[in-house]
Write a protein that holds these residues in place. Structure first.
Motif, PDB file in Angstrom:
ATOM      1  N   ARG A 286      -3.745   2.564  -1.727  1.00 10.53           N
ATOM      2  CA  ARG A 286      -2.824   1.630  -2.382  1.00 10.53           C
ATOM      3  C   ARG A 286      -2.395   2.205  -3.720  1.00 10.53           C
ATOM      4  O   ARG A 286      -3.232   2.487  -4.584  1.00 10.53           O
ATOM      5  CB  ARG A 286      -3.510   0.288  -2.552  1.00 10.53           C
ATOM      6  CG  ARG A 286      -3.899  -0.292  -1.199  1.00 10.53           C
ATOM      7  CD  ARG A 286      -4.680  -1.567  -1.271  1.00 10.53           C
ATOM      8  NE  ARG A 286      -5.068  -1.939   0.092  1.00 10.53           N
ATOM      9  CZ  ARG A 286      -6.292  -2.309   0.440  1.00 10.53           C
ATOM     10  NH1 ARG A 286      -7.237  -2.378  -0.470  1.00 10.53           N
ATOM     11  NH2 ARG A 286      -6.555  -2.608   1.698  1.00 10.53           N
TER      12      ARG A 286
ATOM     13  N   ALA B  94       1.790   1.431  -0.221  1.00 10.16           N
ATOM     14  CA  ALA B  94       0.495   1.803   0.334  1.00 10.16           C
ATOM     15  C   ALA B  94       0.712   2.691   1.554  1.00 10.16           C
ATOM     16  O   ALA B  94       1.793   2.716   2.152  1.00 10.16           O
ATOM     17  CB  ALA B  94      -0.298   0.560   0.716  1.00 10.16           C
TER      18      ALA B  94
ATOM     19  N   ASP C 250       0.181  -0.832   4.218  1.00 12.67           N
ATOM     20  CA  ASP C 250      -1.221  -1.117   3.927  1.00 12.67           C
ATOM     21  C   ASP C 250      -1.974  -1.463   5.202  1.00 12.67           C
ATOM     22  O   ASP C 250      -1.377  -1.848   6.204  1.00 12.67           O
ATOM     23  CB  ASP C 250      -1.303  -2.301   2.945  1.00 12.67           C
ATOM     24  CG  ASP C 250      -2.652  -2.406   2.252  1.00 12.67           C
ATOM     25  OD1 ASP C 250      -3.535  -1.561   2.503  1.00 12.67           O
ATOM     26  OD2 ASP C 250      -2.809  -3.331   1.448  1.00 12.67           O
TER      27      ASP C 250
ATOM     28  N   VAL D  54      -7.573   2.865  -4.486  1.00 16.37           N
ATOM     29  CA  VAL D  54      -6.551   2.188  -5.279  1.00 16.37           C
ATOM     30  C   VAL D  54      -6.344   2.989  -6.558  1.00 16.37           C
ATOM     31  O   VAL D  54      -7.297   3.243  -7.299  1.00 16.37           O
ATOM     32  CB  VAL D  54      -6.982   0.736  -5.616  1.00 16.37           C
ATOM     33  CG1 VAL D  54      -5.890   0.037  -6.408  1.00 16.37           C
ATOM     34  CG2 VAL D  54      -7.326  -0.036  -4.349  1.00 16.37           C
TER      35      VAL D  54
END
Length: 113
Positions: free
Chosen positions: A39, A46, A63, A72
């Protein structure tokens, strides 16, 4: 300079190619088959794929909220990580990168990278 979505996508492809080149050596030492989400917070995007047999496969945009491992970070930090300009452990310690995974997967992941 701010990384673009295309640069992040290419960085992940480069990482996949590098892992692929070393997969035969790694596969014997690391048994890791997990879904992965990356992400990129500053780009609101993502990517997802799967770590299997020492390889990063099935890379795609979007994602995967159910991914077993989630990375992340910002686009610039993702590029720096893949290029080897940013140490993963230091990036996590300084909170520039967050890796969400169970502790056993984190240990295996560290050996893989």
């Amino acid at each position: 300079m701010v990384a673009s979505v295309d640069e992040c996508r290419q960085a992940l492809r480069d990482l996949a190619a590098r892992l692929d080149a070393n997969a035969d050596k790694v596969r014997e030492r690391i048994d890791l088959d997990r879904t992965l989400a990356c992400r990129v917070t500053d780009l609101d995007t993502a990517f997802h794929g799967r770590l299997a047999g020492g390889r990063l496969v099935d890379l795609a945009d979007g994602d995967d909220p159910t991914a077993r491992i989630a990375l992340v970070t910002t686009g610039d930090d993702l590029l720096a990580l893949v290029r080897g300009e940013l140490d993963v452990a230091r990036a996590v310690a300084s909170r520039r990168v967050s890796i969400k995974a169970n502790p056993f997967d984190l240990m295996k992941l560290r050996k893989l990278l």
